[in-house]
Write a protein that holds these residues in place. Structure first.
Motif, PDB file in Angstrom:
ATOM      1  N   SER A  92      28.047  40.777  32.931  1.00  0.00           N
ATOM      2  CA  SER A  92      28.470  40.537  31.558  1.00  0.00           C
ATOM      3  C   SER A  92      29.532  41.579  31.205  1.00  0.00           C
ATOM      4  N   GLY A  93      30.558  41.143  30.488  1.00  0.00           N
ATOM      5  CA  GLY A  93      31.587  42.082  30.053  1.00  0.00           C
ATOM      6  C   GLY A  93      32.437  42.610  31.193  1.00  0.00           C
ATOM      7  N   LEU A  94      32.615  41.816  32.235  1.00  0.00           N
ATOM      8  CA  LEU A  94      33.381  42.235  33.419  1.00  0.00           C
ATOM      9  C   LEU A  94      34.825  42.564  33.037  1.00  0.00           C
ATOM     10  N   HIS A  95      35.235  43.778  33.387  1.00  0.00           N
ATOM     11  CA  HIS A  95      36.603  44.217  33.112  1.00  0.00           C
ATOM     12  C   HIS A  95      37.060  45.135  34.240  1.00  0.00           C
ATOM     13  N   GLU A  96      38.243  44.877  34.772  1.00  0.00           N
ATOM     14  CA  GLU A  96      38.820  45.733  35.803  1.00  0.00           C
ATOM     15  C   GLU A  96      40.128  46.306  35.290  1.00  0.00           C
ATOM     16  N   GLU A  97      40.271  47.614  35.435  1.00  0.00           N
ATOM     17  CA  GLU A  97      41.492  48.285  35.001  1.00  0.00           C
ATOM     18  C   GLU A  97      42.164  48.922  36.208  1.00  0.00           C
ATOM     19  N   ILE A  98      43.408  48.531  36.451  1.00  0.00           N
ATOM     20  CA  ILE A  98      44.181  49.139  37.534  1.00  0.00           C
ATOM     21  C   ILE A  98      44.546  50.561  37.110  1.00  0.00           C
ATOM     22  N   THR A  99      44.283  51.519  37.994  1.00  0.00           N
ATOM     23  CA  THR A  99      44.684  52.899  37.718  1.00  0.00           C
ATOM     24  C   THR A  99      45.952  53.267  38.492  1.00  0.00           C
ATOM     25  N   ARG A 100      46.090  52.710  39.690  1.00  0.00           N
ATOM     26  CA  ARG A 100      47.298  52.911  40.496  1.00  0.00           C
ATOM     27  C   ARG A 100      47.603  51.626  41.242  1.00  0.00           C
ATOM     28  N   LEU A 101      48.893  51.311  41.314  1.00  0.00           N
ATOM     29  CA  LEU A 101      49.326  50.099  42.002  1.00  0.00           C
ATOM     30  C   LEU A 101      50.543  50.429  42.854  1.00  0.00           C
ATOM     31  N   TYR A 102      50.422  50.161  44.148  1.00  0.00           N
ATOM     32  CA  TYR A 102      51.506  50.360  45.109  1.00  0.00           C
ATOM     33  C   TYR A 102      51.857  48.994  45.681  1.00  0.00           C
ATOM     34  N   VAL A 103      53.134  48.619  45.593  1.00  0.00           N
ATOM     35  CA  VAL A 103      53.545  47.292  46.057  1.00  0.00           C
ATOM     36  C   VAL A 103      54.803  47.400  46.897  1.00  0.00           C
ATOM     37  N   ARG A 104      54.750  46.748  48.053  1.00  0.00           N
ATOM     38  CA  ARG A 104      55.906  46.558  48.908  1.00  0.00           C
ATOM     39  C   ARG A 104      55.945  45.071  49.248  1.00  0.00           C
ATOM     40  N   PRO A 105      57.081  44.538  49.636  1.00  0.00           N
ATOM     41  CA  PRO A 105      57.131  43.100  49.913  1.00  0.00           C
ATOM     42  C   PRO A 105      56.019  42.664  50.875  1.00  0.00           C
ATOM     43  N   GLY A 106      55.183  41.766  50.400  1.00  0.00           N
ATOM     44  CA  GLY A 106      54.106  41.206  51.216  1.00  0.00           C
ATOM     45  C   GLY A 106      52.814  41.995  51.216  1.00  0.00           C
ATOM     46  N   HIS A 107      52.797  43.164  50.560  1.00  0.00           N
ATOM     47  CA  HIS A 107      51.588  43.996  50.585  1.00  0.00           C
ATOM     48  C   HIS A 107      51.426  44.743  49.272  1.00  0.00           C
ATOM     49  N   ALA A 108      50.170  44.994  48.895  1.00  0.00           N
ATOM     50  CA  ALA A 108      49.892  45.792  47.700  1.00  0.00           C
ATOM     51  C   ALA A 108      48.546  46.479  47.859  1.00  0.00           C
ATOM     52  N   ILE A 109      48.428  47.633  47.213  1.00  0.00           N
ATOM     53  CA  ILE A 109      47.164  48.358  47.133  1.00  0.00           C
ATOM     54  C   ILE A 109      46.938  48.665  45.657  1.00  0.00           C
ATOM     55  N   GLN A 161      44.218  50.585  43.115  1.00  0.00           N
ATOM     56  CA  GLN A 161      43.027  51.355  42.794  1.00  0.00           C
ATOM     57  C   GLN A 161      42.622  50.938  41.394  1.00  0.00           C
ATOM     58  N   TRP A 162      41.315  50.794  41.154  1.00  0.00           N
ATOM     59  CA  TRP A 162      40.852  50.273  39.883  1.00  0.00           C
ATOM     60  C   TRP A 162      39.478  50.819  39.534  1.00  0.00           C
ATOM     61  N   THR A 163      39.097  50.607  38.294  1.00  0.00           N
ATOM     62  CA  THR A 163      37.718  50.812  37.872  1.00  0.00           C
ATOM     63  C   THR A 163      37.210  49.501  37.286  1.00  0.00           C
ATOM     64  N   LEU A 164      35.977  49.206  37.582  1.00  0.00           N
ATOM     65  CA  LEU A 164      35.314  48.007  37.080  1.00  0.00           C
ATOM     66  C   LEU A 164      34.232  48.447  36.111  1.00  0.00           C
ATOM     67  N   SER A 165      34.175  47.792  34.993  1.00  0.00           N
ATOM     68  CA  SER A 165      33.107  48.017  34.025  1.00  0.00           C
ATOM     69  C   SER A 165      32.397  46.684  33.826  1.00  0.00           C
ATOM     70  N   ALA A 166      31.080  46.710  33.969  1.00  0.00           N
ATOM     71  CA  ALA A 166      30.310  45.481  33.781  1.00  0.00           C
ATOM     72  C   ALA A 166      28.839  45.827  33.616  1.00  0.00           C
TER      73      ALA A 166
END
Length: 151
Positions: free
Chosen positions: A67-84, A86-91
């Motif tokens: 219930s109340g599922l929420h994900e917040e990206i803290t860091r996002l790294y993106v290159r063509p065809g790939h991404a990483i 980092q996030w926190t999930l609250s639920a």
């Protein structure tokens, strides 16, 4: 959120996926996925989900359990065809959820937990074709372990 991106199209796909999760928008979530998506949640008892229909079942299970599922990206790294991401999930635990070889079965909605994690994405033509997820599930064991029953 920290962003390091050289691929606006792939960045947009990842951000759209998280926005759909937070909005409870299943159609929007599925729209970010390649038809041949492989989703792997690296947690004991989970097999990779192959294809949009299988990932839709994962969506349904997550939304039935939390219930109340929420994900917040803290860091996002993106290159063509790939991404990483980092996030926190609250639920809050609201339904049965696997904990290793046992299943946590709440007798009422449990207080929310904050769980850090990371996703590694492979993208093709602006769609997510692979998503590998790791989360600090030890937090779930600490919070909900007393509710676990043998499956």
């Amino acid at each position: 959120m920290q962003i390091d991106s050289t691929s606006p199209r792939d960045q947009a796909a990842v951000e759209a996926l998280f926005a759909a999760i937070n909005a409870g928008d299943k159609a929007g979530f599925l729209a970010t996925l390649h038809p041949d998506i492989v989703y792997t949640f690296h947690h004991q008892g989970y097999a990779p989900a192959h294809g949009k229909d299988a990932v839709a079942q994962v969506w349904d299970a997550m939304n039935a359990s939390f219930s109340g599922l929420h994900e917040e990206i803290t860091r996002l790294y993106v290159r063509p065809g790939h991404a990483i991401a980092q996030w926190t999930l609250s639920a809050a635990l609201a339904g049965a959820w696997p904990l290793g070889t046992r299943v946590a079965v709440p007798d009422a909605v449990q207080p929310p937990c904050i769980v850090p994690g990371v996703d590694i994405f492979t993208l093709e033509d602006g769609l997510i074709i692979a998503k590998d997820t790791w989360a600090d599930v030890g937090i779930w064991f600490e919070a909900w372990g007393r509710l676990a029953q043998h499956s």
